[in-house]
Scaffold this motif. Structure first.
Motif, PDB file in Angstrom:
ATOM      1  N   ALA A   1    -113.300 -64.693  80.084  1.00 28.64           N
ATOM      2  CA  ALA A   1    -112.253 -63.672  80.128  1.00 28.64           C
ATOM      3  C   ALA A   1    -111.597 -63.433  78.778  1.00 28.64           C
ATOM      4  O   ALA A   1    -111.688 -64.256  77.861  1.00 28.64           O
ATOM      5  N   MET A   2    -110.926 -62.293  78.707  1.00 28.61           N
ATOM      6  CA  MET A   2    -110.026 -61.942  77.611  1.00 28.61           C
ATOM      7  C   MET A   2    -108.772 -61.337  78.219  1.00 28.61           C
ATOM      8  O   MET A   2    -108.819 -60.749  79.306  1.00 28.61           O
ATOM      9  N   ALA A   3    -107.652 -61.483  77.534  1.00 31.22           N
ATOM     10  CA  ALA A   3    -106.397 -60.895  77.993  1.00 31.22           C
ATOM     11  C   ALA A   3    -105.516 -60.639  76.783  1.00 31.22           C
ATOM     12  O   ALA A   3    -105.686 -61.266  75.725  1.00 31.22           O
ATOM     13  N   GLY A   4    -104.568 -59.732  76.937  1.00 28.61           N
ATOM     14  CA  GLY A   4    -103.681 -59.451  75.823  1.00 28.61           C
ATOM     15  C   GLY A   4    -102.435 -58.718  76.250  1.00 28.61           C
ATOM     16  O   GLY A   4    -102.341 -58.199  77.367  1.00 28.61           O
ATOM     17  N   ARG A   5    -101.466 -58.710  75.352  1.00 27.51           N
ATOM     18  CA  ARG A   5    -100.240 -57.932  75.532  1.00 27.51           C
ATOM     19  C   ARG A   5    -100.343 -56.767  74.558  1.00 27.51           C
ATOM     20  O   ARG A   5    -100.129 -56.927  73.348  1.00 27.51           O
ATOM     21  N   LEU A   6    -100.690 -55.587  75.065  1.00 21.65           N
ATOM     22  CA  LEU A   6    -101.011 -54.462  74.210  1.00 21.65           C
ATOM     23  C   LEU A   6     -99.880 -53.455  74.061  1.00 21.65           C
ATOM     24  O   LEU A   6     -99.770 -52.804  73.022  1.00 21.65           O
ATOM     25  N   ASP A   7     -99.021 -53.308  75.113  1.00 27.96           N
ATOM     26  CA  ASP A   7     -98.072 -52.210  75.022  1.00 27.96           C
ATOM     27  C   ASP A   7     -96.726 -52.468  75.697  1.00 27.96           C
ATOM     28  O   ASP A   7     -95.802 -51.695  75.514  1.00 27.96           O
ATOM     29  N   ARG A   8     -96.577 -53.510  76.478  1.00 34.37           N
ATOM     30  CA  ARG A   8     -95.316 -53.768  77.159  1.00 34.37           C
ATOM     31  C   ARG A   8     -94.571 -54.909  76.477  1.00 34.37           C
ATOM     32  O   ARG A   8     -95.185 -55.852  75.969  1.00 34.37           O
ATOM     33  N   ASP A   9     -93.250 -54.832  76.498  1.00 39.40           N
ATOM     34  CA  ASP A   9     -92.408 -55.848  75.863  1.00 39.40           C
ATOM     35  C   ASP A   9     -92.192 -56.998  76.847  1.00 39.40           C
ATOM     36  O   ASP A   9     -91.134 -57.137  77.465  1.00 39.40           O
ATOM     37  N   VAL A  10     -93.240 -57.810  77.014  1.00 37.15           N
ATOM     38  CA  VAL A  10     -93.221 -58.922  77.963  1.00 37.15           C
ATOM     39  C   VAL A  10     -93.806 -60.161  77.290  1.00 37.15           C
ATOM     40  O   VAL A  10     -94.396 -60.086  76.216  1.00 37.15           O
ATOM     41  N   GLN A  11     -93.630 -61.317  77.938  1.00 38.18           N
ATOM     42  CA  GLN A  11     -94.252 -62.551  77.447  1.00 38.18           C
ATOM     43  C   GLN A  11     -95.706 -62.657  77.883  1.00 38.18           C
ATOM     44  O   GLN A  11     -96.541 -63.187  77.168  1.00 38.18           O
ATOM     45  N   THR A  12     -95.987 -62.164  79.067  1.00 34.71           N
ATOM     46  CA  THR A  12     -97.301 -62.328  79.674  1.00 34.71           C
ATOM     47  C   THR A  12     -98.253 -61.238  79.186  1.00 34.71           C
ATOM     48  O   THR A  12     -97.886 -60.375  78.389  1.00 34.71           O
ATOM     49  N   GLU A  13     -99.485 -61.265  79.703  1.00 30.31           N
ATOM     50  CA  GLU A  13    -100.424 -60.193  79.402  1.00 30.31           C
ATOM     51  C   GLU A  13    -100.033 -58.910  80.136  1.00 30.31           C
ATOM     52  O   GLU A  13     -99.342 -58.957  81.159  1.00 30.31           O
ATOM     53  N   ASP A  14    -100.483 -57.763  79.622  1.00 34.62           N
ATOM     54  CA  ASP A  14    -100.386 -56.526  80.389  1.00 34.62           C
ATOM     55  C   ASP A  14    -101.767 -55.971  80.721  1.00 34.62           C
ATOM     56  O   ASP A  14    -101.882 -54.950  81.404  1.00 34.62           O
ATOM     57  N   VAL A  15    -102.818 -56.666  80.277  1.00 41.34           N
ATOM     58  CA  VAL A  15    -104.187 -56.301  80.640  1.00 41.34           C
ATOM     59  C   VAL A  15    -105.068 -57.543  80.537  1.00 41.34           C
ATOM     60  O   VAL A  15    -104.829 -58.428  79.707  1.00 41.34           O
ATOM     61  N   SER A  16    -106.069 -57.616  81.407  1.00 41.59           N
ATOM     62  CA  SER A  16    -107.068 -58.685  81.303  1.00 41.59           C
ATOM     63  C   SER A  16    -108.408 -58.156  81.779  1.00 41.59           C
ATOM     64  O   SER A  16    -108.480 -57.185  82.541  1.00 41.59           O
ATOM     65  N   ALA A  17    -109.464 -58.784  81.297  1.00 39.03           N
ATOM     66  CA  ALA A  17    -110.816 -58.427  81.710  1.00 39.03           C
ATOM     67  C   ALA A  17    -111.633 -59.707  81.794  1.00 39.03           C
ATOM     68  O   ALA A  17    -111.449 -60.629  80.993  1.00 39.03           O
ATOM     69  N   ALA A  18    -112.530 -59.752  82.771  1.00 34.91           N
ATOM     70  CA  ALA A  18    -113.288 -60.983  82.987  1.00 34.91           C
ATOM     71  C   ALA A  18    -114.694 -60.688  83.488  1.00 34.91           C
ATOM     72  O   ALA A  18    -114.971 -59.625  84.059  1.00 34.91           O
ATOM     73  N   LEU A  19    -115.578 -61.665  83.270  1.00 28.36           N
ATOM     74  CA  LEU A  19    -116.891 -61.716  83.889  1.00 28.36           C
ATOM     75  C   LEU A  19    -116.896 -62.912  84.828  1.00 28.36           C
ATOM     76  O   LEU A  19    -116.516 -64.014  84.428  1.00 28.36           O
ATOM     77  N   VAL A  20    -117.313 -62.690  86.059  1.00 29.16           N
ATOM     78  CA  VAL A  20    -117.315 -63.752  87.058  1.00 29.16           C
ATOM     79  C   VAL A  20    -118.724 -63.890  87.637  1.00 29.16           C
ATOM     80  O   VAL A  20    -119.317 -62.893  88.065  1.00 29.16           O
ATOM     81  N   ARG A  21    -119.238 -65.106  87.613  1.00 30.07           N
ATOM     82  CA  ARG A  21    -120.502 -65.380  88.278  1.00 30.07           C
ATOM     83  C   ARG A  21    -120.209 -66.073  89.606  1.00 30.07           C
ATOM     84  O   ARG A  21    -119.386 -66.996  89.669  1.00 30.07           O
ATOM     85  N   PHE A  22    -120.883 -65.639  90.658  1.00 35.40           N
ATOM     86  CA  PHE A  22    -120.692 -66.205  91.984  1.00 35.40           C
ATOM     87  C   PHE A  22    -121.761 -67.243  92.287  1.00 35.40           C
ATOM     88  O   PHE A  22    -122.824 -67.274  91.667  1.00 35.40           O
ATOM     89  N   GLU A  23    -121.471 -68.088  93.257  1.00 37.53           N
ATOM     90  CA  GLU A  23    -122.435 -69.113  93.659  1.00 37.53           C
ATOM     91  C   GLU A  23    -123.741 -68.499  94.161  1.00 37.53           C
ATOM     92  O   GLU A  23    -124.803 -69.103  94.043  1.00 37.53           O
ATOM     93  N   ASN A  24    -123.660 -67.294  94.719  1.00 34.65           N
ATOM     94  CA  ASN A  24    -124.870 -66.639  95.203  1.00 34.65           C
ATOM     95  C   ASN A  24    -125.647 -65.934  94.100  1.00 34.65           C
ATOM     96  O   ASN A  24    -126.662 -65.276  94.366  1.00 34.65           O
ATOM     97  N   GLY A  25    -125.170 -66.036  92.851  1.00 31.23           N
ATOM     98  CA  GLY A  25    -125.860 -65.456  91.713  1.00 31.23           C
ATOM     99  C   GLY A  25    -125.326 -64.120  91.259  1.00 31.23           C
ATOM    100  O   GLY A  25    -125.639 -63.671  90.147  1.00 31.23           O
ATOM    101  N   ALA A  26    -124.560 -63.429  92.082  1.00 31.48           N
ATOM    102  CA  ALA A  26    -124.015 -62.132  91.710  1.00 31.48           C
ATOM    103  C   ALA A  26    -123.070 -62.255  90.519  1.00 31.48           C
ATOM    104  O   ALA A  26    -122.422 -63.299  90.327  1.00 31.48           O
ATOM    105  N   ILE A  27    -123.001 -61.193  89.726  1.00 33.16           N
ATOM    106  CA  ILE A  27    -122.116 -61.146  88.568  1.00 33.16           C
ATOM    107  C   ILE A  27    -121.153 -59.974  88.729  1.00 33.16           C
ATOM    108  O   ILE A  27    -121.569 -58.857  89.061  1.00 33.16           O
ATOM    109  N   ALA A  28    -119.877 -60.232  88.484  1.00 32.08           N
ATOM    110  CA  ALA A  28    -118.843 -59.214  88.658  1.00 32.08           C
ATOM    111  C   ALA A  28    -118.047 -59.017  87.377  1.00 32.08           C
ATOM    112  O   ALA A  28    -117.833 -59.962  86.614  1.00 32.08           O
ATOM    113  N   THR A  29    -117.605 -57.796  87.157  1.00 33.15           N
ATOM    114  CA  THR A  29    -116.617 -57.509  86.132  1.00 33.15           C
ATOM    115  C   THR A  29    -115.271 -57.308  86.815  1.00 33.15           C
ATOM    116  O   THR A  29    -115.199 -56.724  87.907  1.00 33.15           O
ATOM    117  N   VAL A  30    -114.216 -57.781  86.175  1.00 36.73           N
ATOM    118  CA  VAL A  30    -112.870 -57.689  86.741  1.00 36.73           C
ATOM    119  C   VAL A  30    -111.933 -57.143  85.662  1.00 36.73           C
ATOM    120  O   VAL A  30    -111.907 -57.667  84.544  1.00 36.73           O
TER     121      VAL A  30
END
Length: 348
Positions: free
Chosen positions: A199-228
């Protein structure tokens, strides 16, 4: 009758929880409302015909002895309040996120005894969700290959003017925890156990401590791959799930809830079909009906730990820059106690 109480009388309580309880008026009665703001609590009770008002949770539990408590308070209060309710013997139905960390979630679970706690994950209960999961599990649509899970929402600076929002201490995380958790939960509900996340995440535009956007690649036990993708920076708002299987593609487009018409199916070859059954839209009412069925039958609700573990792994992967496998975040891991791993300035 099942005696219920609402704790926290802000927007979600009146918009979602009271209407849901009205659909179950034949077996559930709302006996009390609790809020630290007495004026707000009294106004809420008067609007909805609630007979008792409190500013203290423990007092309400002692005097009203409810069977079920709806927790609609800010996230940083959930764990303590859930434990208090469970120890009094009341079941708990808690708004997302149920906890700010796996440590808090496990604390709630440890407090369960005769009483149990469940998370509000109403999207599992919309038309098509269970049917699709069962069809995929049975192999009726072929093998899962690729998935997309998008929560593209918009929250402006005024939204973060509420004091508890946007901080690690009181909100726990950004859209990965507080917004995208619904779509990620439905993705896991459909595809089963996940295995690894990058994954990657960042604070790009909001005045907060946390992220305001994140993106991830997830592999499942059944082999499927997902983008989030989880965002609060998206002017054209949409919640989107796509499942590509060997025999077809299933898609769900909506925003905060869906109906049967929000699903589409594209077959790979003739003879393969899928469509959601008729039914009301996904809602708190649909999940509450299931929760009360479970209460009457002694079937415990779900706290959603696999989803919280995925959320935690996504933060850890984004902050550390390395892949995270399911099961590796144990009590000795700094990310078990907080989603930023104890690093308050991770997104500069």
């Amino acid at each position: 009758m099942i005696r219920t109480a609402i704790v926290g009388t802000g927007g979600i309580a009146g918009i979602c929880h009271v209407p849901a309880l009205r659909t179950q008026a034949h077996r559930a009665v709302l006996v009390a409302a609790v809020d630290v703001d007495a004026t707000r609590a009294e106004a809420f009770a008067a609007e909805h015909g609630i007979p008792a008002v409190y500013t203290d949770l423990r007092t309400m539990l002692q005097e009203q002895n409810p069977d079920l408590v709806h927790l609609c308070t800010p996230p940083y209060l959930h764990a303590e309040q859930a434990v208090t309710c469970l120890e009094s013997g009341a079941w708990v139905w808690c708004e997302k996120p149920v906890a700010l960390s796996l440590a808090e979630l496990d604390r709630i679970h440890a407090a369960e005894g005769p009483a149990a706690a469940g998370a509000v994950f109403q999207h599992r209960y919309g038309p098509g969700a269970r049917h699709l999961r069962d069809r995929i599990a049975a192999g009726a649509l072929g093998r899962p290959l690729v998935a997309q899970c998008v929560t593209a929402w918009y929250r402006d600076d005024a939204y973060y003017g509420v004091p508890w929002r946007g901080t690690w201490r009181s909100e726990g995380g950004g859209p990965t925890l507080g917004h995208g958790i619904h779509q990620m939960d439905l993705m896991l509900h459909t595809l089963g156990a996940w295995a690894e996340v990058r994954a990657m995440a960042g604070r790009l535009d909001r005045d907060v401590q946390t992220e305001d956007v994140s993106a991830a690649l997830v592999r499942f036990e059944n082999g499927a791959i997902a983008t989030v993708v989880n965002s609060v920076l998206s002017p054209r708002e949409e919640s989107y799930l796509r499942f590509d299987l060997t025999d077809g593609t299933v898609e769900l487009r909506h925003l905060y809830g869906y109906a049967p018409t929000d699903w589409t199916f594209t077959a790979r070859s003739p003879g393969v079909t899928w469509e959601p059954p008729d039914g009301p839209p996904s809602s708190h009412a649909a999940q509450l009906a299931d929760l009360l069925d479970g209460y009457e039958a002694g079937i415990r609700p779900d706290l959603g730990r696999p989803t919280m573990e995925l959320v935690t792994a996504l933060y850890k992967a984004a902050i550390t820059g390395r892949p995270v496998r399911r099961g590796e975040i144990d009590a000795a891991d700094p990310f078990y106690a907080s989603l930023n791993g104890g690093r308050p300035e991770v997104f500069r």
